[in-house]
Scaffold this motif. Structure first.
Motif, mmCIF file in Angstrom:
data_model
loop_
_atom_site.group_PDB
_atom_site.id
_atom_site.type_symbol
_atom_site.label_atom_id
_atom_site.label_comp_id
_atom_site.label_asym_id
_atom_site.label_seq_id
_atom_site.Cartn_x
_atom_site.Cartn_y
_atom_site.Cartn_z
ATOM 1 N N GLY A 1 0.901 -1.187 -0.066
ATOM 2 C CA GLY A 1 0.003 -0.140 -0.140
ATOM 3 C C GLY A 1 0.799 1.305 0.038
ATOM 4 N N PRO A 2 0.334 2.309 0.004
ATOM 5 C CA PRO A 2 -1.151 2.513 -0.427
ATOM 6 C C PRO A 2 -1.621 2.593 -1.914
ATOM 7 N N GLY B 1 14.497 6.782 -3.442
ATOM 8 C CA GLY B 1 13.478 7.174 -3.877
ATOM 9 C C GLY B 1 12.515 6.186 -4.505
ATOM 10 N N ARG B 2 12.792 4.960 -4.083
ATOM 11 C CA ARG B 2 11.918 4.030 -4.796
ATOM 12 C C ARG B 2 11.354 2.884 -3.878
ATOM 13 N N PRO B 3 10.111 2.346 -4.115
ATOM 14 C CA PRO B 3 9.591 1.583 -2.863
ATOM 15 C C PRO B 3 10.301 0.188 -2.581
ATOM 16 N N MET B 4 10.531 -0.248 -1.524
ATOM 17 C CA MET B 4 11.189 -1.283 -1.200
ATOM 18 C C MET B 4 10.782 -2.662 -1.950
ATOM 19 N N ILE B 5 9.349 -2.614 -2.288
ATOM 20 C CA ILE B 5 8.915 -3.665 -2.976
ATOM 21 C C ILE B 5 9.700 -3.954 -4.247
ATOM 22 N N GLU B 6 9.834 -2.802 -4.850
ATOM 23 C CA GLU B 6 10.428 -2.653 -6.252
ATOM 24 C C GLU B 6 11.755 -3.381 -6.057
ATOM 25 N N ASN C 1 -5.031 -4.672 8.376
ATOM 26 C CA ASN C 1 -3.985 -4.637 7.412
ATOM 27 C C ASN C 1 -3.675 -3.131 6.785
ATOM 28 N N PRO C 2 -3.700 -2.358 7.215
ATOM 29 C CA PRO C 2 -3.612 -0.921 6.951
ATOM 30 C C PRO C 2 -2.457 -0.505 5.820
#
Ligand code: SF4
Ligand code: SF4
Lengths: 483, 336
Positions: B83-84, B97-102, B132-133
């Motif tokens: 999320g979000p 500047g990148r999400p950890m999931i990437e 699970n916010p």
């Protein structure tokens, strides 16, 4: 003037990013960003109150017990639980063990390795520090880890395991200690005292806790020359690098007080230190500002505050809220605790140079000595055969506050129960205070203040190494910060 | 990778509490750093341990992603936060500047082995609790369902799924033995259970070796926390279902949950964070605990229990309700 982004920081607990405006060789302004949000206060809504004891410790794996203690205190406050003397001692021991081990984990694994870095290769003290403190490969790390592991057997015995124990309950401790186990605890604590006296201080603990001024500390250090312990090694390089000139914030400190002694008074006092003197703490003066956080809503006290992410909030730059005491940013941690408790060495150091990288580290190690001595006293005071736990009857509608001190500073849980369910749960963690963003009045948080003026690329502190010292001097715990 | 070959390791933390690393630091005899070395494991980077500062760490991640640096084992601690709205913004890797999931997706794609350290990284864990916010999930599971961040078909370059060293926290030995086996090339698909957890620790139950076993035999039960009796009937213990060798391979010296006086909450299982009842209270139907041992017919359990209760020696009855031994062994049973 270019804004620089600094991160990820390793050897801090969790992920951290700092933005710096760097002017003429120093930091002109800093913005601290906690880039991770998990939503514990949302997860807890609607839960059975006692289940907070499962969720709360998992806010943070490094101050797990402190989170459990705060949750148990909040529930105990709500249910008006009474804890028997053994239960108080057992919880104190579990809690003190975590705080003590956190201080030393910070010193040996997180903080000191920075001085072994190649930036300092030209310094006369570097070879010794490199051999002792180099990350992973220095002589100190495996030695400390062995002592640490042996000491944490206390957790196995009293708390079942660490982190994330359910032994800590509103009515005391679920684990009663037998006569044999009490002896074992004494041995475990005694063995760790040896590590402190042989390696950390190279001096008896009584000598350390009796240091009562900056002069006394300097004399003590001078007398250590030749066979220095790790504190004296640090003091020597601290002097060479002028660490007492780095990382000063506003010199406004707060402590909730910690460890319940048998006579009801805390071992470390509660209070606020500002404008050079001690004041009593008005807990109702605490409120969280969210003007620069990715959170919806307005400033509110934790009793009624909500936590609702708003990733689009204009002007926001972190998931961390900005707690303030009567509108002021404060610094929390071992330094604040020892100052508020009135320890003469810390009072004198702060009078001389304020809160800074050096005083924060000295306070942590001094406190470690004080905690260990108290743990020996508490172990002796356990009475096998007497109760460790009193049952507490849950109430369907109640409110409770749990205030305590984690290694990194003041930790509070605010709980409201309605119809037997958690209606609101707010957590304000130590690093939330220290690493808070600006508030609506534009006032920066403690680290943001402390970073201002930090030298960058100076001959004494090449590159951004001084920034690293300032950041790590707070022993940040980022998973706690935004939770 | 076998015999004398060494295995390198990159450790990343995302939506967890860092507790699995803290647990790892408690590795007992030899200490963690010595043990990594004797197990043939070289740290490329670990956020809590390494010297390498931020520039070096970011360069390393780039080099691995682009193939300039080989990656043997990718360890991920903490849930993956989608999320979000699928953006991953709840955890941006600082400085990138990148999400950890990437980052995790890309690094998992080139790793020889991919290891989920702890129940968060395995299944989502506590971070996926409640509402699970953050839309948290595990590497290859979303709760009990295969999928997660990497998808159910993901295989690391050695042909294995993400290996789930589940536990909250996970035991230092579970992690280190798994890595040691991988370094020696001795962990294959058959060594994983149906949730991709190493069978080396999930072939036993937390119940095995619990010091309360004698109380369990007679259903002599603890009523209040700190009582010595079995925790199953009233206080929520799931040790007879929890797949983990916790009471054989103890924690921090002599510890375990049930030794510490509180229930096993089955923390190695997916969705343990939402048991559907109070963790420390056993839900019952007509006085019979729900969630009996998984491989025992209910009728037998009930019949045996009532027989055992009737036959309970006085010593066991008394001790079950005390916090220390009040009735010593060897005493003649009291007769009515
Ligand atoms: S307390 Fe739990 S693990 Fe121990 S004997 Fe009872 S059911 Fe088994
Ligand atoms: S006893 Fe149960 S809850 Fe405790 S660590 Fe083992 S599996 Fe997890």
């Amino acid at each position: 003037m270019a804004r620089q982004i600094v991160g990820p920081f390793n050897r801090v607990e969790g992920d951290l990013e700092v933005q710096l405006d760097v002017g003429d060789g120093q930091v002109d302004a800093a913005w601290v960003n906690s880039p991770l949000y998990r939503g514990f206060e949302q997860i807890l809504l609607g839960k059975i109150p006692g289940d907070a004891l499962v969720y709360a410790p998992r806010v943070c794996g490094i101050c797990s017990v402190s989170q459990s203690v705060a949750a148990a205190f909040a529930l105990g406050d709500a249910y008006r639980a009474e804890t028997p003397p053994n239960g108080i001692l057992a919880l104190d021991l579990i809690h003190a063990a975590e705080n003590l081990i956190d201080h030393l984990t910070h010193f040996y694994l997180f903080f000191m390795p920075d001085f072994a870095r190649p930036e300092y290769a030209a310094q006369p003290w570097h070879a010794d520090i490199h051999a002792r403190f180099r990350a992973v490969e220095g002589s100190a790390a495996p030695e400390f880890l062995q002592a640490r592991t042996a000491f944490m057997h206390l957790m196995g015995l009293l708390a079942g395991k660490w982190p994330h124990s359910l032994a800590i309950q509103p009515g005391g401790c679920t684990r009663a200690v037998s006569a044999r186990e009490r002896l074992h605890l004494g041995n475990v604590v005694g063995a760790f005292r040896r590590f402190l006296e042989q390696r950390v201080f190279a001096a008896p603990l009584d000598e350390i806790v009796a240091l009562d001024s900056r002069d006394a500390l300097q004399h003590w250090q001078a007398a250590q020359a030749g066979q220095p312990g790790d504190l004296a090694r640090f003091l020597a390089l601290g002097e060479a690098l002028g660490l007492h000139t780095l990382g000063r914030a506003a010199d406004r400190f707060m402590s909730f007080g910690a460890y319940r002694e048998a006579d009801g008074a805390p071992l470390f006092a509660r209070g606020v230190w500002r404008d050079g003197s001690l004041h009593s703490l008005d807990v109702d003066g605490i409120a969280e500002d969210v003007s620069h956080s990715w959170m919806a809503g307005d400033t509110a006290p934790p009793r009624t505050a909500r936590t609702l992410p708003d990733p689009g909030r204009e002007g926001a730059y972190t998931w961390c809220k900005a707690p303030r005491l009567h509108g002021k940013a404060v610094e929390v941690g071992a330094l604040a605790r020892q100052l508020v408790d009135g320890h003469p060495l810390i009072c004198d150091l702060v009078a001389a140079t304020g809160g800074n990288v050096l005083t924060r580290v000295v306070a942590r190690l001094l406190e470690s000595a004080r905690i260990l001595l108290a743990m020996q006293r508490w172990t002796d005071a356990l009475v096998p055969g007497e109760p460790f736990h009193n049952p507490a009857a849950p109430l369907a509608d109640a409110e409770g506050i749990g205030l305590t001190e984690a290694a990194r500073g003041s930790l509070g849980h605010w709980l409201r129960i309605e119809g037997g369910r958690i209606r609101n749960y707010q957590i304000v963690s130590p690093t939330t205070w220290n690493f808070s963003p600006r508030d609506a009045a534009g006032q920066p948080g403690a680290l943001e203040q402390a970073l201002t003026g930090t030298p960058v690329d100076s001959p004494r502190h090449p590159r951004k190494i001084a920034v690293q010292h300032v950041v790590r001097s707070f022993d940040p715990c980022m998973v706690c910060t935004a939770h | 990778m076998s015999g004398g070959a060494r295995m390198n390791l990159l450790w990343l933390q995302s939506g967890g509490c860092g507790g699995c690393t803290m647990s790892l630091l408690c590795a007992d005899t030899p200490d963690l750093l010595t043990r990594l070395d004797t197990s043939g494991i070289d740290l490329l980077w670990h956020p809590s341990l390494s010297e390498a500062g931020m520039d070096e760490a970011l360069r390393l991640l780039e080099d691995i992603r682009s193939g300039r640096q080989r990656l043997d084992a990718l360890c991920v601690e903490g849930s993956l936060l989608r999320g979000p709205h699928g953006t991953g913004r709840f955890h941006m890797l600082a400085g990138t500047g990148r999400p950890m999931i990437e980052w995790v997706r890309e690094l998992a794609a080139v790793a020889r082995y991919c290891v989920a350290v702890g129940s968060c990284a395995a299944f989502g864990g506590v971070t996926a609790g409640g509402s699970n916010p953050t839309d948290a999930c595990g590497l290859q599971y979303d709760g009990r369902y295969p999928g997660g961040l990497l998808g159910k078909d993901y295989r690391s370059s050695a042909g294995l799924p993400a290996i789930n060293v589940a536990g909250c926290p996970t035991h230092p030995d579970w992690v280190l033995d798994t890595l040691h086996l991988l370094a020696r090339g001795e962990l294959g698909a058959d060594d994983l259970d149906d949730l991709a957890r190493p069978r080396m620790y999930t072939d036993l139950l937390a119940h095995h070796g619990c010091p309360r076993n004698e109380f369990y035999e007679y259903k002599a039960s603890a009523i209040e926390p700190s009582d010595l009796g079995c925790l199953m009937e009233h206080l929520g213990c799931m040790g007879t279902q929890a797949q983990a060798d916790c009471n054989v391979r103890t924690w921090n010296g002599e510890g375990s949950c049930t030794r510490g006086g509180y229930a096993c909450i089955n923390c190695t299982a997916p969705e343990f964070e939402e048991p559907g009842h109070a963790f420390l209270r056993t839900p019952t139907v007509a006085g019979i605990p729900l969630g009996l041992p998984t491989d025992m017919p209910k009728a037998w359990f009930i019949a045996l229990s009532s027989l055992a209760k009737a036959a309970t020696p006085q010593r066991i009855k008394e001790n079950a309700r005390a916090d220390h031994v009040v009735a010593r062994p060897g005493r003649k049973p009291d007769r009515k």
